[in-house]
Design an enzyme around this catalytic site. Sequence first.
Site, PDB file in Angstrom:
ATOM      1  N   SER A 103      10.680 -14.580  76.809  1.00  0.00           N
ATOM      2  CA  SER A 103      10.128 -13.740  77.866  1.00  0.00           C
ATOM      3  C   SER A 103       9.514 -12.469  77.256  1.00  0.00           C
ATOM      4  O   SER A 103       8.695 -12.589  76.355  1.00  0.00           O
ATOM      5  CB  SER A 103      11.221 -13.437  78.907  1.00  0.00           C
ATOM      6  OG  SER A 103      10.670 -12.933  80.086  1.00  0.00           O
ATOM      7  N   ASP A 117       9.245 -23.442  84.854  1.00  0.00           N
ATOM      8  CA  ASP A 117       9.023 -21.993  84.749  1.00  0.00           C
ATOM      9  C   ASP A 117       7.641 -21.681  85.318  1.00  0.00           C
ATOM     10  O   ASP A 117       6.625 -22.035  84.734  1.00  0.00           O
ATOM     11  CB  ASP A 117       9.105 -21.588  83.273  1.00  0.00           C
ATOM     12  CG  ASP A 117       8.990 -20.067  83.064  1.00  0.00           C
ATOM     13  OD1 ASP A 117       8.661 -19.344  84.029  1.00  0.00           O
ATOM     14  OD2 ASP A 117       9.225 -19.616  81.929  1.00  0.00           O
ATOM     15  N   HIS A 158      12.301 -19.975  84.912  1.00  0.00           N
ATOM     16  CA  HIS A 158      12.186 -19.067  83.766  1.00  0.00           C
ATOM     17  C   HIS A 158      13.546 -18.763  83.132  1.00  0.00           C
ATOM     18  O   HIS A 158      13.663 -18.636  81.915  1.00  0.00           O
ATOM     19  CB  HIS A 158      11.499 -17.774  84.227  1.00  0.00           C
ATOM     20  CG  HIS A 158      11.247 -16.796  83.129  1.00  0.00           C
ATOM     21  ND1 HIS A 158      10.435 -17.092  82.052  1.00  0.00           N
ATOM     22  CD2 HIS A 158      11.683 -15.525  82.922  1.00  0.00           C
ATOM     23  CE1 HIS A 158      10.395 -16.046  81.232  1.00  0.00           C
ATOM     24  NE2 HIS A 158      11.132 -15.088  81.743  1.00  0.00           N
TER      25      HIS A 158
END
EC number: 2.3.1.31
Lengths: 594, 594
Positions: free
Chosen positions: A166, A331, A364
């Site tokens: 991320s 995601d 995610h």
Amino acid sequence: MEMEHVTSTDDIRVEGPLKHLQQVSFAGPIALELGGSLPRVTCAFETWGTLNSDCSNAILVCHAVSGDSHAASHDADDAPGWWERLIGPGKPIDTDRYFVVCPNVLGGCRGTTGPSDPMPSAGTNGESRPYGADFPDITINDMVDLQRRLAHHLGIDRWHAIVGGSLGGHQTLSWVTRYPKSTKHCIAIATSSRLTSQALGFDVVARNAIQTDPNFAGGQYYDRAEKPTTGLAIARMLGHITYLSSEAMDSKFDPDRHDPRHIASSFEQRFSVGSYLAHQGQKFTTRFDANSYITLSMAMDLMDLGRSRLELMESFDDCECDFLIISFSSDWLFTSQQSCEIVNALTALDKPVTYAEITTIAGHDAFLIDADIDQYAPLVRARLSEHEPPPPETTEAEQLIMGLIPEGASVLDLGCGQGGLLAELRKRGHDRLIGVEVAQDGIHAAAAQGLNIIDCDLNQGLPAFIDQQFDFVILSETLQVVANIETLMEEMLRVGKHVIVAFQNFAHRSLREDYVTRGRSPRATGLYDHEWYNTPNRRFPSIADVHDLCRTKQAIVHRAIYRDSKNQCEIAADADPNLNADLAVLLFSKSSGE
Amino acid sequence: MEMEHVTSTDDIRVEGPLKHLQQVSFAGPIALELGGSLPRVTCAFETWGTLNSDCSNAILVCHAVSGDSHAASHDADDAPGWWERLIGPGKPIDTDRYFVVCPNVLGGCRGTTGPSDPMPSAGTNGESRPYGADFPDITINDMVDLQRRLAHHLGIDRWHAIVGGSLGGHQTLSWVTRYPKSTKHCIAIATSSRLTSQALGFDVVARNAIQTDPNFAGGQYYDRAEKPTTGLAIARMLGHITYLSSEAMDSKFDPDRHDPRHIASSFEQRFSVGSYLAHQGQKFTTRFDANSYITLSMAMDLMDLGRSRLELMESFDDCECDFLIISFSSDWLFTSQQSCEIVNALTALDKPVTYAEITTIAGHDAFLIDADIDQYAPLVRARLSEHEPPPPETTEAEQLIMGLIPEGASVLDLGCGQGGLLAELRKRGHDRLIGVEVAQDGIHAAAAQGLNIIDCDLNQGLPAFIDQQFDFVILSETLQVVANIETLMEEMLRVGKHVIVAFQNFAHRSLREDYVTRGRSPRATGLYDHEWYNTPNRRFPSIADVHDLCRTKQAIVHRAIYRDSKNQCEIAADADPNLNADLAVLLFSKSSGE
């Protein structure tokens, strides 16, 4: 139930003090990318393992927007970290072998300088009020620059690997594009070269919620009784929705949607999902600073390595590391498509890269969830490992192909399976080798060989590769499962100076006889053997068919090997191979020279 | 550029006064579903066209959460409405033929009673302060009940059709489940039986943003200088993100992401998507009431017709209308999967239903966008039309199949194409007929015949149908394109008392000769003629193969017709049809009786 294994970012967070935290301060002024500077900066970090004598075994771990330096526990008494599953003795990031460093990011609120820290006042000795909204706009590059100061402080010139997910993934990409020689391996997980407009939109709304909270007071709320907890909680609620897939949310909240867990909150709690969001939002405000949230999310939003292949190629052109890129199928915040855009630029630049899309419903958050870490951990372990398992055996077709590839040639193997052919070629000294595979077990096995493998469906063409990139493009025993053969044929001729296709001849005598005497749908033997109604094969090409297709596509066949596998002999070109050979290997190209 | 045609909900909104607005008031107390009542209710609405003498030509149009009664213009001078493309003289909802009614919903703020209206005070004559937060919680059923009072007021006992999208779609579903005899046609677009947990989560965050705005003042803000415009704007920003697909947002905002249009706003405008959201959010506050937003979004969130097929079957069991259900491929707020859940319950109940998924990048907003309205308008027109175009000609295989189906039998035709077989059966008096097709042109053509068609990929099995639902399940000239033949075979035997499969015999003499003498990949003729490398065919079954598969699946073949199409003659079962017939029709079933 599957959801029992799905834990959100927050559920595995450590709330206690970071007792293994180390800190180092750097005198300023420290210039920032967008202008301005910081007069002095403190960097807080944790380390695991021991730095070796030539400082070559250091791995940098970069945390996500609401994470911190506590990536793993330090001993049995210590609280688990957010990547406990990945980092530790004997684990994929093996602290018995590596010296692991995880710093808190610049602009955060866990020990490294950020908006909640006192702003050193110019001209006086004392420290004055916190930066608040006076904390300058920073970028991911600024975060990385501080980490680089930390590396020098620790004596590390070059990382063995930089790893992050991320926002942590953004840091890894910033490192290697800004400092191309800074690491051997770059491992970027659930990240992107820049945010989608949708993700950007959510961040904008979140910041608006914080900044319009009357208690935000223009960012100078530290000495006030009321903090902008409402705005920050709303921002966090929004974040939580984007971290999960819709399917995961339904698994978690739909069965008892009208039955919320009641918590003390001024937020709506009519639905189970509402009470969950209220809980997560409120909890977040007890451990996170609103100005830090704004600072970090803006840095993320400003991240921009380009999006088109040309822009991305320019960004990554100088990199001297190899790459492991991992995305998650569900995601929708940092999509697989975005990872593919990075991968396509890297492959076009001939950078060593392995890419895998992990299948999961977790969204995610998957990069932090044990069950999904278990799916991608073998790829991380393989990338960091120096040992390779014995290569899988090569097939007869692969042995024939080997004989057609001259020394030193670059090779792209489509449908490479476990990487047997590529491993053999590497043994022979080839170094520009890459495989394409769509089956996850194949990708894992080939990656464990230390090979570079791209997760890609051949029916989508070969967008990852540029014109005439490889000396040889191989399609071995895969032709019969491809739907868009025509497109793939054009793509192979575009990407390869030469193409080698090895395939079972579906017009071999035995199959013809079967068809004529038994009147049955054509059916392969050996590896390909299935019933007509459930075979993965969807094309049944003969040698004559493939020769015709070559002509149609203006490809010139330079070599053709025809085999009768059963009798272990070659069939001459004038001995009706279309009838007598069960295996064919054709080498062809667009140009007339071989 | 494609995005030029993509207009968001707000861009096509009419901001002016509703000059054709009519109003009617109903004396109370009017009881509400969740308890409590309203002392008096006003309903505002617009109408187009003329109600006929037996009041049988009335169509109810239901608007979405931020829409209103102005669905279309009334004359050349009038502002266009939000469904201008769909409603008007000669249009799919033809105001030359139909009397169209569009009411503003209960709880809204465009003329029908809502939280911003004065609350009649008990015991006094005068009107007092607005309801504000004292406006009771209402449901979609309450909205529908008010519309029903309006219908009675207008003299309408039964609607010809009820049509709506999004929240308007919820109203259509509430109508037909609450009042099963209330309409002939139900047209539900971009809607669901209940919200996903994700959509619910977004609504919760939006309401939290409004209700924590200090200017919300517990809902009693009408006499205050400051209204909760910040919270309402944030709620609307969030809404706008969910109305668009990520792809549509990128088309619109990614090229100039760092180049916002500057507007007067206190909201962040660093990115183009941010200035767009700020603009839309602020604009919304000038025309919408915060309490209405909360009231309507809560009503939507409380909507719950169940989710499992059994729950949904219970909800729709009594309905006496037919259904047209439309979803949009990129709508992630009200997904195609949710429409399929409704469709699967309706088909299981033998309700007449047509379902189509429209392919678009526009997201949820598609139901309001001209380019996408043009895609689904023909389905609406066909459903409301009483004229059918001449049916397409039937093929030889279909004529043979017709001969095997007894009078009055219910029939499911898989891969029905333009509906030729079903139209012929209907002519013969069959009434329980349904088709499955995946090609949009086929769906449109079959729907134009007034047939019920379900948009579904046969490789996913037949989830829309229950065990032994049909007397006959037909698979005509489709077998060769199906990947999961084994699953489909099991599914046909599950759903049909009898199964008829018509297919080209790939072991016919001509093809065998071609294979043997020319050594080429098997290749169909006529309709099926393609090159081996680009044919949609992926299976090449012979008559013997299909007989074998029947045996494997314990199906008993009751009738078999073998044809030599070229010579227009039948091949007897003992005359080696596997060699001599090019077309076969098999009728089989699980049970031994025919």
